[in-house]
Design a protein around this motif. Structure first.
Motif, short mmCIF file in Angstrom:
data_model
loop_
_atom_site.label_atom_id
_atom_site.label_comp_id
_atom_site.label_asym_id
_atom_site.label_seq_id
_atom_site.Cartn_x
_atom_site.Cartn_y
_atom_site.Cartn_z
N HIS A 271 0.86 -1.19 0.00
CA HIS A 271 0.00 0.00 0.00
C HIS A 271 0.89 1.24 0.00
O HIS A 271 1.75 1.41 0.87
CB HIS A 271 -0.90 0.00 1.23
CG HIS A 271 -1.80 1.21 1.31
ND1 HIS A 271 -1.46 2.33 2.03
CD2 HIS A 271 -3.01 1.47 0.75
CE1 HIS A 271 -2.43 3.23 1.92
NE2 HIS A 271 -3.37 2.74 1.15
N LYS A 284 -6.64 7.53 6.18
CA LYS A 284 -6.69 6.52 7.23
C LYS A 284 -6.58 5.14 6.60
O LYS A 284 -7.25 4.84 5.61
CB LYS A 284 -7.99 6.62 8.04
CG LYS A 284 -8.01 5.68 9.25
CD LYS A 284 -9.32 5.76 10.02
CE LYS A 284 -10.37 4.88 9.39
NZ LYS A 284 -11.50 4.57 10.30
N LEU A 285 -5.72 4.30 7.16
CA LEU A 285 -5.57 2.91 6.72
C LEU A 285 -5.82 1.98 7.89
O LEU A 285 -5.15 2.08 8.93
CB LEU A 285 -4.16 2.68 6.17
CG LEU A 285 -3.77 1.21 5.92
CD1 LEU A 285 -4.63 0.60 4.81
CD2 LEU A 285 -2.28 1.08 5.60
N ASP A 286 -6.80 1.09 7.74
CA ASP A 286 -7.05 0.02 8.71
C ASP A 286 -6.80 -1.31 8.00
O ASP A 286 -7.53 -1.66 7.06
CB ASP A 286 -8.49 0.05 9.23
CG ASP A 286 -8.72 1.17 10.23
OD1 ASP A 286 -7.84 2.04 10.36
OD2 ASP A 286 -9.79 1.19 10.86
N CYS A 298 3.69 -1.00 3.79
CA CYS A 298 2.92 0.24 3.72
C CYS A 298 3.88 1.43 3.66
O CYS A 298 4.66 1.64 4.61
CB CYS A 298 1.98 0.37 4.91
SG CYS A 298 0.82 -1.00 5.10
N ASN A 312 -1.67 11.36 8.02
CA ASN A 312 -1.78 9.93 7.74
C ASN A 312 -1.93 9.17 9.06
O ASN A 312 -1.12 9.34 9.98
CB ASN A 312 -0.54 9.42 7.00
CG ASN A 312 -0.56 9.79 5.53
OD1 ASN A 312 -1.39 9.31 4.76
ND2 ASN A 312 0.37 10.65 5.12
N THR A 314 -2.65 5.22 10.62
CA THR A 314 -2.69 3.79 10.27
C THR A 314 -2.96 2.94 11.50
O THR A 314 -2.53 3.27 12.62
CB THR A 314 -1.37 3.34 9.62
OG1 THR A 314 -0.32 3.35 10.60
CG2 THR A 314 -1.00 4.25 8.46
N GLU A 327 6.12 -0.56 7.87
CA GLU A 327 5.64 0.78 7.50
C GLU A 327 6.80 1.76 7.43
O GLU A 327 7.65 1.79 8.32
CB GLU A 327 4.64 1.30 8.53
CG GLU A 327 3.34 0.53 8.62
CD GLU A 327 2.42 1.12 9.68
OE1 GLU A 327 1.74 2.12 9.40
OE2 GLU A 327 2.41 0.58 10.80
N TYR A 329 6.97 5.94 6.41
CA TYR A 329 6.35 7.18 5.95
C TYR A 329 7.37 8.31 6.10
O TYR A 329 8.00 8.46 7.15
CB TYR A 329 5.10 7.51 6.78
CG TYR A 329 3.87 6.73 6.38
CD1 TYR A 329 2.83 7.34 5.68
CD2 TYR A 329 3.75 5.38 6.70
CE1 TYR A 329 1.70 6.62 5.32
CE2 TYR A 329 2.62 4.66 6.33
CZ TYR A 329 1.61 5.29 5.65
OH TYR A 329 0.48 4.58 5.28
N GLY A 343 0.68 6.11 13.80
CA GLY A 343 0.60 4.71 13.41
C GLY A 343 0.51 3.82 14.64
O GLY A 343 1.21 4.03 15.64
#
Length: 460
Positions: A271, A284-286, A298, A312, A314, A327, A329, A343
């Protein structure tokens, strides 16, 4: 019952226009609409006192009175002529969503226009189209999954989207089918007045399926836009999904996007979220691991200046053992831009042999830029390898001095160092032509030269 603020106009709108909304939608979407409305009435918009929304004032974003196209009037734009993406050799299957309406190439062909619509090149059994049209003609496979993830999220923006969205993009890949050509969806905002749009996406990959999807957000008019987006993705056993979201809009655009992903045994997800131009963005990422042996990567990169705001958030939930999440970012903030990353990795009881790494690294180019970072681990299993970290800093003075001593100007040195910093995220993207193009776009962005994709006919 909540004390009504920004919610009132949407509650009143739904009560007054419920029949119209239902008439211009489908049974699949209408079946969950009233339930979402009741949840929205009960909860209202989140405040900044709520942990997952502490860095973005949702009440303020939804307070203005935007227009909505509930009558589903045709938008006077031919996206196939207006948009020419200049990503060389990407060879995507190209689809368009104008505001929140799926745009079919066949509609243009009916007017005698030859459209290079790529849907005919899809493998047998793959479905990509309007959720409304597909479910009206014959129920699409797995349409019962619509809102199954989003409806359990306890999120008011998601419920608002479910209340108001009248169409959606449906993507289905059957068992063991590999879609070699990436699917590119161009989201175009187009209006003569300030407008709110509500986009919906349902992605279903059966066991062993493989898919690469690229969403590109663009604004064609100099108006105030408010876009909500909800993406639900079901990734079956041993399936693979690459999901890229690229935003290049403008400073008048507000974008609130919620992505929900469920992974089964041995599945893989990449992602990627990239913000190059925006006004206010809240992503938002779930993501939930429901089967053992699954893994996700991610990545996010943000370039913001002036008064732009990018948040962002998560949540990765390890429900079962032997899963891996990673992850990374990165943000580069200039002027008075505001960035936020929060996150959380949740390792539930019994999720042994979990491996997780979360990293957030940020550069602030001015004293006025602000970055909020909050990586979190919540672990209820004892045999895991989990780590997290974050940094906020400025460009290295020693490196700048070294480069200037060799004849490189201060501004050029800053561009080179910022490029090197952000390229770590871009280099991890699996879609090579997109990766190469983003290197070019990011450099142009740092030089202040990029205001839209080269070759794009929008915003002229």
């Amino acid at each position: 019952m909540i004390t009504l603020g920004s919610e009132k106009q949407y509650i009143d709108l739904y009560k007054q226009c419920r029949t119209m909304i239902h008439e211009h939608s489908s049974d699949v979407m209408n079946s969950v609409r009233d339930e979402a409305f009741e949840r929205f009435v009960s909860s209202g918009f989140p405040t900044r006192k709520q942990e997952r929304y502490k860095y973005t004032d949702i009440q303020k974003l939804f307070a203005p009175d935007y227009g909505l196209n509930l009558n589903r009037l045709t938008i006077p734009v031919d996206p196939y002529k207006a948009f020419r993406c200049d990503v060389p050799n990407l060879s995507t299957s190209l689809y368009f969503v104008v505001n929140d309406m799926f745009y079919r190439g066949e509609k243009l062909e009916a007017r005698g226009e030859r459209i290079p619509h790529a849907s005919a090149k899809l493998p047998e059994g793959v479905i990509i189209g309007s959720l409304k049209e597909l479910s009206s003609n014959s129920s699409p496979l797995n349409s019962h999954l619509y809102n199954q993830l989003a409806g359990k999220a306890n999120d008011a923006v998601t419920d608002l989207n479910t209340m108001l969205a009248q169409d959606g993009l449906y993507v289905y890949v059957p068992k063991n089918i590999k879609v070699d050509r990436a699917i590119q969806v161009i989201n175009i905002l187009r209006s003569d007045v300030d407008l709110m749009v509500n986009r919906r996406v349902l992605i279903v990959l059966e066991a062993g399926a493989e898919l690469k999807m690229l969403f590109c957000d663009h604004a064609a008019d100099d108006k105030n836009f408010l876009a909500t987006q909800v993406i639900e993705a079901y990734v079956g056993e041993n399936a693979s999904l690459d999901l890229y979201c690229l935003e290049e809009t403008h400073h008048k655009n507000v974008r609130v996007s919620n992505v929900y992903i469920d992974q089964q045994r041995d599945s893989r997800v990449n992602h990627n979220v990239i913000t190059l131009h925006n006004g206010v963005t809240r992503n938002k990422l779930d993501l939930t691991f429901s089967g053992e042996g699954a893994e996700c990567q991610c990545y996010g990169c943000v370039i913001a200046d002036k008064h732009q705001h990018v948040d962002n958030n998560t949540l990765i939930t390890h429900k079962v053992p032997h899963c891996t999440s990673n992850e990374l970012y990165k943000y580069v903030l200039d002027d008075k831009a505001v960035g936020a990353f929060a996150g959380r990795v949740l390792v539930e009881h019994g999720a042994q042999k979990t491996t997780s790494q979360m990293t957030n690294q940020n550069l602030t180019a001015t004293k006025e830029a602000r970055m909020f970072t909050q990586p979190m681990l919540e672990i209820y299993a004892d045999d895991v390898k989990c780590a997290h970290g974050s940094t906020v800093g400025q460009l290295n003075d020693a490196a700048l001095f070294y480069m200037r001593q060799r004849g490189i100007s201060l501004e050029e040195a800053k561009v080179l160092l910022q490029n090197a910093f952000i390229n770590e995220v871009i280099d991890k993207m699996q879609l090579e032509p997109l990766r190469d193009r983003l290197h070019y776009l990011v450099e142009k962005r740092f030089r202040g030269e990029l205001n839209k994709c080269k070759g794009c006919q929008l915003c002229k």
